[in-house]
Design a protein around this motif. Structure first.
Motif, mmCIF file in Angstrom:
data_model
loop_
_atom_site.group_PDB
_atom_site.id
_atom_site.type_symbol
_atom_site.label_atom_id
_atom_site.label_comp_id
_atom_site.label_asym_id
_atom_site.label_seq_id
_atom_site.Cartn_x
_atom_site.Cartn_y
_atom_site.Cartn_z
ATOM 1 N N LEU A 1 0.821 -1.208 0.000
ATOM 2 C CA LEU A 1 0.000 0.000 0.000
ATOM 3 C C LEU A 1 0.857 1.260 0.000
ATOM 4 N N THR A 2 1.987 1.204 0.682
ATOM 5 C CA THR A 2 2.906 2.344 0.673
ATOM 6 C C THR A 2 3.473 2.568 -0.723
ATOM 7 N N LEU A 3 3.790 1.495 -1.411
ATOM 8 C CA LEU A 3 4.266 1.631 -2.793
ATOM 9 C C LEU A 3 3.178 2.182 -3.711
ATOM 10 N N LEU A 4 1.935 1.788 -3.474
ATOM 11 C CA LEU A 4 0.830 2.326 -4.265
ATOM 12 C C LEU A 4 0.602 3.810 -3.969
ATOM 13 N N ILE A 5 0.832 4.212 -2.727
ATOM 14 C CA ILE A 5 0.730 5.635 -2.379
ATOM 15 C C ILE A 5 1.794 6.430 -3.129
ATOM 16 N N LEU A 6 2.996 5.886 -3.182
ATOM 17 C CA LEU A 6 4.054 6.566 -3.927
ATOM 18 C C LEU A 6 3.730 6.650 -5.412
ATOM 19 N N ALA A 7 3.097 5.604 -5.946
ATOM 20 C CA ALA A 7 2.697 5.641 -7.356
ATOM 21 C C ALA A 7 1.586 6.666 -7.585
ATOM 22 N N SER A 8 0.706 6.830 -6.607
ATOM 23 C CA SER A 8 -0.371 7.813 -6.733
ATOM 24 C C SER A 8 0.145 9.242 -6.643
ATOM 25 N N LEU A 9 1.273 9.427 -6.013
ATOM 26 C CA LEU A 9 1.847 10.767 -5.930
ATOM 27 C C LEU A 9 2.277 11.292 -7.292
ATOM 28 N N TYR A 10 2.461 10.391 -8.247
ATOM 29 C CA TYR A 10 2.782 10.822 -9.610
ATOM 30 C C TYR A 10 1.654 11.676 -10.187
ATOM 31 N N ARG A 11 0.414 11.288 -9.900
ATOM 32 C CA ARG A 11 -0.730 12.051 -10.389
ATOM 33 C C ARG A 11 -0.828 13.403 -9.684
ATOM 34 N N VAL A 12 -0.429 13.442 -8.428
ATOM 35 C CA VAL A 12 -0.476 14.708 -7.689
ATOM 36 C C VAL A 12 0.564 15.681 -8.231
ATOM 37 N N VAL A 13 1.757 15.208 -8.486
ATOM 38 C CA VAL A 13 2.833 16.080 -8.943
ATOM 39 C C VAL A 13 2.692 16.395 -10.425
ATOM 40 N N GLY B 1 -0.030 15.881 -12.511
ATOM 41 C CA GLY B 1 -1.370 15.907 -13.077
ATOM 42 C C GLY B 1 -1.534 17.022 -14.091
ATOM 43 N N PRO B 2 -2.175 16.746 -15.216
ATOM 44 C CA PRO B 2 -2.311 17.788 -16.232
ATOM 45 C C PRO B 2 -3.259 18.910 -15.814
ATOM 46 N N THR B 3 -4.247 18.600 -14.963
ATOM 47 C CA THR B 3 -5.176 19.634 -14.528
ATOM 48 C C THR B 3 -5.225 19.685 -13.004
ATOM 49 N N VAL B 4 -5.845 20.740 -12.511
ATOM 50 C CA VAL B 4 -5.988 20.888 -11.068
ATOM 51 C C VAL B 4 -6.909 19.812 -10.510
ATOM 52 N N LEU B 5 -7.939 19.465 -11.252
ATOM 53 C CA LEU B 5 -8.856 18.427 -10.782
ATOM 54 C C LEU B 5 -8.168 17.069 -10.655
ATOM 55 N N ASP B 6 -7.255 16.757 -11.568
ATOM 56 C CA ASP B 6 -6.489 15.521 -11.448
ATOM 57 C C ASP B 6 -5.646 15.523 -10.180
ATOM 58 N N ARG B 7 -5.078 16.648 -9.860
ATOM 59 C CA ARG B 7 -4.267 16.745 -8.639
ATOM 60 C C ARG B 7 -5.124 16.617 -7.387
ATOM 61 N N ILE B 8 -6.323 17.196 -7.404
ATOM 62 C CA ILE B 8 -7.211 17.077 -6.252
ATOM 63 C C ILE B 8 -7.643 15.627 -6.060
ATOM 64 N N VAL B 9 -7.974 14.951 -7.138
ATOM 65 C CA VAL B 9 -8.352 13.533 -7.048
ATOM 66 C C VAL B 9 -7.166 12.702 -6.575
ATOM 67 N N GLY B 10 -5.956 13.031 -7.041
ATOM 68 C CA GLY B 10 -4.760 12.314 -6.597
ATOM 69 C C GLY B 10 -4.516 12.463 -5.105
ATOM 70 N N VAL B 11 -4.707 13.671 -4.591
ATOM 71 C CA VAL B 11 -4.545 13.892 -3.147
ATOM 72 C C VAL B 11 -5.611 13.129 -2.378
ATOM 73 N N ASN B 12 -6.827 13.077 -2.913
ATOM 74 C CA ASN B 12 -7.891 12.333 -2.255
ATOM 75 C C ASN B 12 -7.588 10.840 -2.231
ATOM 76 N N VAL B 13 -7.039 10.309 -3.307
ATOM 77 C CA VAL B 13 -6.669 8.886 -3.352
ATOM 78 C C VAL B 13 -5.562 8.586 -2.349
ATOM 79 N N VAL B 14 -4.571 9.470 -2.276
ATOM 80 C CA VAL B 14 -3.489 9.277 -1.304
ATOM 81 C C VAL B 14 -4.044 9.299 0.110
ATOM 82 N N GLY B 15 -4.984 10.197 0.381
ATOM 83 C CA GLY B 15 -5.596 10.261 1.715
ATOM 84 C C GLY B 15 -6.385 9.012 2.059
ATOM 85 N N ALA B 16 -7.106 8.469 1.097
ATOM 86 C CA ALA B 16 -7.875 7.245 1.348
ATOM 87 C C ALA B 16 -6.946 6.062 1.611
ATOM 88 N N LYS B 17 -5.873 5.979 0.839
ATOM 89 C CA LYS B 17 -4.920 4.885 1.053
ATOM 90 C C LYS B 17 -4.184 5.046 2.377
#
Length: 101
Positions: free
Chosen positions: A12-24, A26-42
């Motif tokens: 799960l920690t490795l998946l969190i690190l993979a999800s951080l790619y979308r946060v950093v 992300g092409p749009t602000v909404l992608d970054r917000i969803v990425g932060v939400n996914v990291v928070g859920a994990k």
């Protein structure tokens, strides 16, 4: 059984690190917000796994619930902020339509 929880937490920690790619990246602000939400859920699930590993689930459930609530409120706040600022457009607003006379 603790080894299963430990390996699950590591995965799960490795998946969190993979999800951080979308946060950093992300092409749009909404992608970054969803990425932060996914990291928070994990992270919430990771807190529960840590509670199972240490054998003190009750304490970690309280922490995980508080973190999930803060994550949800922060996601709503960030979304509302960017939508009011008009720097984020919804998909319907992005494609201008031309009327044919």
């Amino acid at each position: 059984m603790d080894t299963v929880f430990l390996y699950s937490a590591i995965a799960l920690t490795l998946l969190i690190l993979a999800s951080l790619y979308r946060v950093v990246g992300g092409p749009t602000v909404l992608d970054r917000i969803v990425g932060v939400n996914v990291v928070g859920a994990k992270t919430t699930v990771l807190l529960l796994l840590i509670g199972l590993i240490y054998g003190e689930v009750a304490m970690f459930v309280d922490i995980a619930l508080a973190y999930a609530l803060l994550n949800f409120i922060a996601t709503l706040g960030a979304t509302k902020f960017f939508l009011r600022r008009r720097s984020v457009r919804l998909e319907d607003e992005q494609a201008p339509t031309k009327e044919v006379p």
